[in-house]
Design an enzyme around this catalytic site. Sequence first.
Site, PDB file in Angstrom:
ATOM      1  N   ARG A 189     -41.686  32.865 -40.193  1.00 43.53           N
ATOM      2  CA  ARG A 189     -41.853  31.617 -39.440  1.00 43.53           C
ATOM      3  C   ARG A 189     -43.275  31.081 -39.561  1.00 43.53           C
ATOM      4  O   ARG A 189     -44.231  31.844 -39.626  1.00 43.53           O
ATOM      5  CB  ARG A 189     -41.492  31.836 -37.970  1.00 43.53           C
ATOM      6  CG  ARG A 189     -40.055  32.285 -37.757  1.00 43.53           C
ATOM      7  CD  ARG A 189     -39.727  32.510 -36.291  1.00 43.53           C
ATOM      8  NE  ARG A 189     -38.346  32.951 -36.132  1.00 43.53           N
ATOM      9  CZ  ARG A 189     -37.957  34.216 -36.188  1.00 43.53           C
ATOM     10  NH1 ARG A 189     -38.856  35.173 -36.376  1.00 43.53           N
ATOM     11  NH2 ARG A 189     -36.692  34.538 -36.050  1.00 43.53           N
ATOM     12  N   GLN A 204     -39.551  27.627 -41.197  1.00 44.31           N
ATOM     13  CA  GLN A 204     -39.345  28.975 -41.723  1.00 44.31           C
ATOM     14  C   GLN A 204     -39.050  28.982 -43.217  1.00 44.31           C
ATOM     15  O   GLN A 204     -38.737  27.953 -43.818  1.00 44.31           O
ATOM     16  CB  GLN A 204     -38.179  29.641 -40.982  1.00 44.31           C
ATOM     17  CG  GLN A 204     -36.857  28.911 -41.126  1.00 44.31           C
ATOM     18  CD  GLN A 204     -35.768  29.528 -40.270  1.00 44.31           C
ATOM     19  OE1 GLN A 204     -34.959  30.312 -40.767  1.00 44.31           O
ATOM     20  NE2 GLN A 204     -35.742  29.182 -38.985  1.00 44.31           N
ATOM     21  N   HIS A 210     -38.401  25.182 -44.531  1.00 38.17           N
ATOM     22  CA  HIS A 210     -37.401  24.280 -43.974  1.00 38.17           C
ATOM     23  C   HIS A 210     -37.319  24.432 -42.454  1.00 38.17           C
ATOM     24  O   HIS A 210     -37.804  25.415 -41.882  1.00 38.17           O
ATOM     25  CB  HIS A 210     -36.026  24.535 -44.588  1.00 38.17           C
ATOM     26  CG  HIS A 210     -35.476  25.906 -44.321  1.00 38.17           C
ATOM     27  ND1 HIS A 210     -35.888  27.029 -45.014  1.00 38.17           N
ATOM     28  CD2 HIS A 210     -34.545  26.358 -43.441  1.00 38.17           C
ATOM     29  CE1 HIS A 210     -35.236  28.089 -44.583  1.00 38.17           C
ATOM     30  NE2 HIS A 210     -34.404  27.719 -43.603  1.00 38.17           N
ATOM     31  N   GLU A 236     -29.386  30.383 -48.880  1.00 35.92           N
ATOM     32  CA  GLU A 236     -28.412  29.886 -47.903  1.00 35.92           C
ATOM     33  C   GLU A 236     -27.949  28.478 -48.247  1.00 35.92           C
ATOM     34  O   GLU A 236     -28.665  27.690 -48.877  1.00 35.92           O
ATOM     35  CB  GLU A 236     -28.997  29.923 -46.492  1.00 35.92           C
ATOM     36  CG  GLU A 236     -30.211  29.058 -46.262  1.00 35.92           C
ATOM     37  CD  GLU A 236     -30.826  29.294 -44.879  1.00 35.92           C
ATOM     38  OE1 GLU A 236     -30.860  30.449 -44.431  1.00 35.92           O
ATOM     39  OE2 GLU A 236     -31.269  28.302 -44.271  1.00 35.92           O
ATOM     40  N   HIS A 291     -37.544  32.139 -46.356  1.00 38.31           N
ATOM     41  CA  HIS A 291     -36.969  33.456 -46.565  1.00 38.31           C
ATOM     42  C   HIS A 291     -37.523  34.055 -47.860  1.00 38.31           C
ATOM     43  O   HIS A 291     -37.804  33.336 -48.822  1.00 38.31           O
ATOM     44  CB  HIS A 291     -35.451  33.374 -46.624  1.00 38.31           C
ATOM     45  CG  HIS A 291     -34.856  32.636 -45.464  1.00 38.31           C
ATOM     46  ND1 HIS A 291     -35.012  33.059 -44.168  1.00 38.31           N
ATOM     47  CD2 HIS A 291     -34.146  31.479 -45.405  1.00 38.31           C
ATOM     48  CE1 HIS A 291     -34.404  32.205 -43.357  1.00 38.31           C
ATOM     49  NE2 HIS A 291     -33.873  31.242 -44.085  1.00 38.31           N
TER      50      HIS A 291
END
EC number: 5.3.1.8
Length: 411
Positions: A289, A96, A270, A133, A98
Amino acid sequence: MHELVGALRSYAWGSRTALAQLCGRPVPSAHPEAELWFGAHPADPARVRIDGHDRSLLEVLEADPERELGRVAGEFDGRLPFLLKILAAEEPLSLQAHPSIEQARVGYARENHAGVALDSPMRNYRDENHKPELVVALERFEALAGFREPVRTVRLLRALDIPELMPYADLLAAQPDSAGLRTLFTTWIALPQSALAKLLPKVLDGCVRYLSGRDAENNGTRKEFIAEVRTSLELAEAYPGDAGVLAALLLNRITLEPGEGLFLAAGNLHAYLSGVGVEIMANSDNVLRGGLTPKHVDVPELLRVLDFEPLDLPVVEVHDDGNGVYRYRAPAPEFTLRRVELAAGGDPVKLPRTGPEIVLCTLGTVRLFQRGEHLDVPCGYAAWISAADGEIRAQAVHGAGQLFCAAVGED
């Protein structure tokens, strides 16, 4: 300050033991437990315990944003800008990435205009926010993160000694940069199922041979890509026939030891493979994804957001602030994260304060002191510290203690 109870999330890749043991609950749990959310995300806000009653943290913030959030209320539209989690991966998560904040806003508006329901499994964008993140390992933590330097990837593909892979190795060798990675990744992720069904078994046979043979060029010493090749075989067993198994060959294979952290910016492809860690991110649930999942995969949208620049191993710098406080350097305005190590029998330690915070206990039981009052926070639980709260000190109650302090990013 008030006790904060996390929202438990169950996904198939979670563990029946890790979170239960951490929180002192019976093992095994009834379902795989994947994440504990400590935050005010609308999908699953944590609960603040006030005078024996539980209230959603989201409701608490909405009721009095100025008191609870202070200056943050104006900077982030009255919202807590980060989400803190404990993550427990027994099996690999999906491949996935972001989006950036600009991509998220455009994608969210586009799906709204198309009438895609927010809770639809076909939805890519559930909010307008990006999702940088940081994950910090509580135990050994395995991950794939970011595209490897193309020269090393060419070396890996050739080391597998598979004739069917040689054209792809030559393709990347001819253009060992982000454009070459984009071409190779796009080719693999878009392979027709019939072509994938022929190529993947050859690749897996090559992986088995690689692991069983000696490295003649290095006099039989340990081979360079043992971890990468083993991971490919493990992913193929969990997700047979998935193009993500090929894509994984292009990514950095990373092992974090306890206390080490990994930061991922927008666009970094990642997949977390296994382990337990504390994760903090911008308050978003946007995920694109690319495979290794039964969930919705949108390859064209993923290609729009991916960053194909090769990534050095993105293990973050940890700054020792003294007195057992360690700060993780992550370039995100929404959050900062500190780890606090409390020695058994030690004196109370003053916690750094920069505004509203969530203080999460991950070892032992920690007692927080404020204005003559105290709050005991057991392992797997947290405390909500509002912007209006004053100085907080922390002390391990029995044996050593460990805290993670989540706050808004610092300048």
